[in-house]
Design an enzyme around this catalytic site. Structure first.
Site, PDB file in Angstrom:
ATOM      1  N   LYS A 282      31.542  37.901  53.107  1.00 60.25           N
ATOM      2  CA  LYS A 282      31.508  36.743  53.985  1.00 60.25           C
ATOM      3  C   LYS A 282      30.419  36.908  55.039  1.00 60.25           C
ATOM      4  CE  LYS A 282      36.473  35.582  53.884  1.00 60.25           C
ATOM      5  NZ  LYS A 282      36.370  34.195  53.388  1.00 60.25           N
ATOM      6  N   ASP A 352      35.830  37.082  46.851  1.00 59.75           N
ATOM      7  CA  ASP A 352      36.403  36.473  48.055  1.00 59.75           C
ATOM      8  C   ASP A 352      37.569  35.541  47.706  1.00 59.75           C
ATOM      9  OD1 ASP A 352      36.703  35.985  50.708  1.00 59.75           O
ATOM     10  OD2 ASP A 352      34.966  34.651  50.900  1.00 59.75           O
ATOM     11  N   ARG A 356      44.638  34.609  45.650  1.00 59.47           N
ATOM     12  CA  ARG A 356      45.311  34.226  44.405  1.00 59.47           C
ATOM     13  C   ARG A 356      45.520  35.438  43.496  1.00 59.47           C
ATOM     14  NH1 ARG A 356      40.510  30.081  43.229  1.00 59.47           N
ATOM     15  NH2 ARG A 356      40.462  30.186  45.492  1.00 59.47           N
TER      16      ARG A 356
HETATM   17  N1  BES Z   1      41.103  33.897  53.325  1.00 59.95           N
HETATM   18  C1  BES Z   1      40.141  33.055  52.733  1.00 59.95           C
HETATM   19  C2  BES Z   1      40.376  31.584  53.048  1.00 59.95           C
HETATM   20  C3  BES Z   1      40.044  31.156  54.446  1.00 59.95           C
HETATM   21  C4  BES Z   1      38.740  31.012  54.858  1.00 59.95           C
HETATM   22  C5  BES Z   1      41.059  30.834  55.319  1.00 59.95           C
HETATM   23  C6  BES Z   1      38.451  30.572  56.146  1.00 59.95           C
HETATM   24  C7  BES Z   1      40.781  30.378  56.585  1.00 59.95           C
HETATM   25  C8  BES Z   1      39.480  30.255  57.001  1.00 59.95           C
HETATM   26  C9  BES Z   1      40.173  33.219  51.209  1.00 59.95           C
HETATM   27  O1  BES Z   1      40.445  34.487  50.758  1.00 59.95           O
HETATM   28  C10 BES Z   1      38.807  32.848  50.729  1.00 59.95           C
HETATM   29  O2  BES Z   1      37.895  33.541  51.062  1.00 59.95           O
HETATM   30  N2  BES Z   1      38.708  31.786  49.942  1.00 59.95           N
HETATM   31  C11 BES Z   1      37.458  31.334  49.448  1.00 59.95           C
HETATM   32  C12 BES Z   1      37.670  30.885  48.025  1.00 59.95           C
HETATM   33  C13 BES Z   1      36.383  30.584  47.297  1.00 59.95           C
HETATM   34  C14 BES Z   1      35.598  31.856  47.094  1.00 59.95           C
HETATM   35  C15 BES Z   1      36.707  29.933  45.973  1.00 59.95           C
HETATM   36  C16 BES Z   1      36.987  30.183  50.321  1.00 59.95           C
HETATM   37  O3  BES Z   1      37.808  29.378  50.759  1.00 59.95           O
HETATM   38  O4  BES Z   1      35.792  30.129  50.598  1.00 59.95           O
HETATM   39 ZN    ZN Z   2      41.572  35.650  51.965  1.00 60.77          ZN
HETATM   40 MN    MN Z   3      38.720  35.671  50.643  1.00 59.53          MN
END
Ligand code: BES
Ligand code: ZN
Ligand code: MN
Length: 501
Positions: A282, A352, A356
């Protein structure tokens, strides 16, 4: 920090206390309780309103001292807006504002007549329970990591809430008991969320569960370490943890408050104690907030605690899938393929999308509890924040009656969710040329494709998924965990048991 709540029915002008709390509406209209004090004080309140010091806008306050015809040290007037427009959110705001003001005075106790106000469709139980939860919320502070722990709330020790008549006392008593239990669950959830990643690891979450188990006899706790998970075949969950020095944990809490034969509700929490994104790393901006990626797990612990305190006559299982998502030489690489506990294989195209991956194994694991209902709670997708903002949690389900019950519980508790579709058209996005599925869909409908992924592991279950990415914490200058969706979940369980109302 602790405040005692009581209820009472009586005349406002006769309340001997440090602060009497009364509502006034716009256009100088007094609530029934304010009218009673106005009469006994020789129109003291009416005269002040006429001078224009308080216009009655919702949440505005005016503190008065030595009001004639009363036996209270102070009278706090609070604006309640237009009487016809007063709704649930307004009621909560009024309660919150009054506690914020009173706790900054020297008043040690207060008697609030705000619960006497009329909120369409809401009874005494609802108003008292909400008042307790809102008041508690004001007093929350997380100062464990401050070297000087200055207590914000100096003196307010006791809050008495009014109910209209003596026959409302039993409902009021129950509401206080339930409201306090929910408030304690919310507080616990918030403190776990706010806890930094270096002090809130998978092992720390496991210790917390074990501590709950020691405190409550009806709770049995079992923690699986990485060896146990390996033996079971939880290849998906383990793949997330493999880049971290912190070992993962699968935490199981079994509360038996019902009959042995009652099928349990299972709550599954995403417990990523820090989410760097892994090799699909990230960006640096606001990355500290990824300590909140275990708020699903925190809400399971918080809900469990509230249910234990309320001693609900039901069986409840909490499962927490805890891991840290880090990049390293041993971390998952995009394209790696793993076998989940269900036997289905997963191509990890984006490390990331790890939530899931831990949840799917926990979902399969939950089958062994022969559950009536399974609900997972997860800070799963940034897309959910884009779609719904911070006001509603995303709700997706393969069982419509369950979705409806959760939406209703959200309305009642003020901790709302909004349903998104789980149609098979969306599911196709997860197809992979090399494995049974990929762990991401395309750019579109990220919250839905994430839920579609989970639904492939919930085929045998009556299941709902709550995406709390937008609701679990606040960003900006009031950064901090919210404790959501503990109010929604506890309300769902109360409704299910026919308790409360
Ligand atoms: N924990 C994050 C989701 C998240 C991001 C929650 C920002 C709150 C604020 C999750 O693990 C994640 O990174 N999801 C990705 C999924 C994508 C790679 C398909 C996302 O939402 O960018
Ligand atoms: Zn996450
Ligand atoms: Mn993530």
């Amino acid at each position: 920090m602790t405040m005692e709540f009581t209820i009472k029915s009586g005349n406002p002008e006769k309340q001997r206390c440090a602060c009497l709390i009364l509502g006034v509406f716009e256009n100088k209209r007094l609530s029934a309780a304010a009218r009673a004090v106005d009469e006994s004080s020789g129109k003291f309140l009416g005269n002040i309103l006429r001078k224009g010091d308080l216009n009655g806008k919702i949440g505005d306050t005016l503190m008065l001292h030595n009001v004639p015809g009363t036996v209270a040290d102070r009278v706090l007037l609070v604006g309640c807006g237009r009487e016809r427009d007063l709704n649930e959110a307004g009621y909560r705001k009024i309660i919150t504002r009054t506690i914020e003001v009173v706790r900054n005075t020297g008043a040690a106790d207060a008697v609030s007549f705000i619960p006497d106000l009329n909120i369409k469709g809401r009874d005494v139980y609802w108003k008292i329970k909400q008042a307790v939860e809102s008041s508690h919320s004001v007093l929350y502070e997380f100062n464990e990591f401050k070297s000087s722990k200055k207590k914000q709330s100096k003196s307010l020790k006791k809050l008495t809430l009014s109910v209209p008549t003596r026959k409302d006392l039993p409902a009021g008593e129950l509401a206080i008991r339930h409201g306090e239990a929910v408030a304690h669950g919310v507080e616990y959830c918030r403190s776990l969320g706010d806890r930094p990643g270096n002090a809130c690891t998978p092992r720390y979450l496991a210790e917390q569960a074990q501590q709950l188990g020691r405190k409550y006899k009806a709770l049995k706790v079992k923690v699986l370490d990485e060896v146990a998970m390996e033996e079971l075949g939880m290849g998906s969950l383990l793949s997330v943890a493999q880049g971290s020095e912190e070992p993962p944990r699968l935490i199981c809490m079994e509360y038996t408050g019902g009959r042995k034969t009652d099928k349990p509700v299972v709550l599954i929490g995403k417990g990523i104690t820090f989410d760097t994104g892994g090799i699909s790393i990230k960006p640096a901006q606001q990355l500290d907030e990824m300590k909140y990626d275990m708020c699903g797990a925190a809400s399971v612990l918080g809900t469990m605690r509230a249910v234990l305190e309320m001693e609900l006559p039901m069986n409840l299982v909490g499962v927490i899938a805890a891991a840290e998502n880090m990049p390293s030489g041993s971390a998952t690489k995009p394209g790696d393929i793993f076998t989940s506990l269900s036997g289905q294989t997963i191509e990890v195209l984006n490390t990331d999308a790890e939530g899931r991956l831990v949840l799917c194994d926990a979902l399969t694991y939950s089958e062994r509890f022969e559950p009536d209902i399974v609900i997972d709670i997860a800070t799963l997708t940034g897309a959910c924040v884009v779609a719904l903002g911070k006001h509603a949690s995303g709700l997706l389900s393969n069982h419509n009656p369950l979705a409806r019950d959760l939406l209703n519980a959200g309305e009642t508790s003020g901790d709302r969710a909004w349903q998104l579709p789980l149609w098979e058209e969306y599911d196709k996005a997860l197809n992979s040329p090399f494995a049974d599925m990929a762990n991401i869909g395309g750019r579109d409908a990220g919250t839905i494709t994430a839920a579609c992924f989970l639904s492939r592991f919930a085929k045998k279950l009556r299941w709902a998924h709550l995406d709390i990415a937008g609701t679990a914490w606040n960003t900006g200058n009031n950064k901090g965990a919210t404790g959501r969706p503990v109010p929604l979940l506890t309300q769902y369980l109360l409704d299910r048991n026919g308790e409360g109302n």
